[in-house]
Design a protein around this motif. Structure first.
Motif, mmCIF file in Angstrom:
data_model
loop_
_atom_site.group_PDB
_atom_site.id
_atom_site.type_symbol
_atom_site.label_atom_id
_atom_site.label_comp_id
_atom_site.label_asym_id
_atom_site.label_seq_id
_atom_site.Cartn_x
_atom_site.Cartn_y
_atom_site.Cartn_z
ATOM 1 N N THR A 86 10.439 22.373 -24.676
ATOM 2 C CA THR A 86 9.334 22.268 -23.730
ATOM 3 C C THR A 86 8.035 22.543 -24.461
ATOM 4 O O THR A 86 7.984 23.359 -25.394
ATOM 5 N N ALA A 87 6.997 21.884 -24.050
ATOM 6 C CA ALA A 87 5.661 22.095 -24.621
ATOM 7 C C ALA A 87 4.669 22.142 -23.467
ATOM 8 O O ALA A 87 4.781 21.364 -22.518
ATOM 9 N N THR A 88 3.729 23.052 -23.582
ATOM 10 C CA THR A 88 2.735 23.217 -22.529
ATOM 11 C C THR A 88 1.353 23.267 -23.177
ATOM 12 O O THR A 88 1.159 23.926 -24.199
ATOM 13 N N ARG A 89 0.415 22.599 -22.557
ATOM 14 C CA ARG A 89 -0.969 22.654 -23.021
ATOM 15 C C ARG A 89 -1.838 22.928 -21.809
ATOM 16 O O ARG A 89 -1.737 22.246 -20.797
ATOM 17 N N GLN A 90 -2.658 23.922 -21.928
ATOM 18 C CA GLN A 90 -3.551 24.288 -20.826
ATOM 19 C C GLN A 90 -4.997 24.215 -21.325
ATOM 20 O O GLN A 90 -5.319 24.772 -22.367
ATOM 21 N N ASP A 91 -5.797 23.545 -20.584
ATOM 22 C CA ASP A 91 -7.212 23.429 -20.936
ATOM 23 C C ASP A 91 -8.021 24.201 -19.911
ATOM 24 O O ASP A 91 -7.959 23.925 -18.714
ATOM 25 N N TYR A 92 -8.742 25.208 -20.395
ATOM 26 C CA TYR A 92 -9.707 25.915 -19.554
ATOM 27 C C TYR A 92 -11.077 25.454 -19.955
ATOM 28 O O TYR A 92 -11.238 24.632 -20.844
ATOM 29 N N SER A 93 -12.102 25.992 -19.361
ATOM 30 C CA SER A 93 -13.467 25.534 -19.615
ATOM 31 C C SER A 93 -13.800 25.487 -21.102
ATOM 32 O O SER A 93 -14.295 24.483 -21.580
ATOM 33 N N ASN A 94 -13.539 26.526 -21.851
ATOM 34 C CA ASN A 94 -13.862 26.536 -23.280
ATOM 35 C C ASN A 94 -12.630 26.798 -24.142
ATOM 36 O O ASN A 94 -12.759 26.846 -25.354
ATOM 37 N N GLN A 95 -11.514 26.997 -23.540
ATOM 38 C CA GLN A 95 -10.324 27.368 -24.295
ATOM 39 C C GLN A 95 -9.170 26.401 -24.025
ATOM 40 O O GLN A 95 -8.976 25.946 -22.908
#
Length: 169
Positions: free
Chosen positions: A72-81
């Motif tokens: 499994t792979a997860t990518r999370q995009d926050y405002s600057n991170q």
């Protein structure tokens, strides 16, 4: 003997004597060999037996270990991170006891294979019997035609003699 009948018998004699279509001359052994190798019914039964043979391999798979892999792979995009995370797992299981289910499946597969072999033998016997009967029928009919051709030849000779006597008076 009428002229139409005489013409018909002459045409029949010519066809039987070799001016008509002929079958390929072969021995009984050749006919049996050809049927054994090319008969679609036998080819179908052989294919069914190969399919049945595969069920034994599938049944024996119940004794073997099973290996499963999961990634499994997860990518999370926050405002600057941006964060990335992943995991991988490999799980191997070896059945120790299946309540007799695998042994029963293997036994059933073996019984199906033996049954399939006997069905193939039965089909082979039936097809070969049909070949032998057909071959004997052809030989019998060829002999009958040869006798009729010879008889026709004698009758034609008798007709000519009778016509010659009738002309002489």
């Amino acid at each position: 003997m009428t002229r139409a009948r005489y013409g018909f018998l002459t045409a029949l004699a010519l066809a039987a004597a070799g001016n008509g279509p002929q079958a390929k001359a072969e021995s009984l052994a050749d006919a049996i060999t050809m049927a054994y190798q090319t008969n679609p019914t036998l080819q179908n039964e052989r294919a069914q037996l190969r399919i049945t043979d595969e069920t034994y391999v599938q049944a024996r798979a119940g004794y073997r270990p099973q290996v499963n892999a999961q990634v499994t792979a997860t990518r999370q995009d926050y405002s600057n991170q941006t964060t990335n995370s992943g995991s991988a797992a490999i799980v191997a299981t070896q059945p120790l006891y299946s309540g007799g289910r695998t042994a029963a499946a293997v036994g059933a597969a073996e019984a199906d294979i033996l049954s399939g072999r006997e069905n193939l033998r039965l089909t082979e016997g039936n097809v070969l019997q049909q070949v032998i009967v057909a071959y004997a029928d052809v030989v019998r009919d060829q002999e009958g035609v040869a006798i009729r051709v010879e008889n026709l030849s004698l009758l034609v000779d008798q007709l000519r003699e009778a016509q010659a006597r009738a002309k002489v008076g």
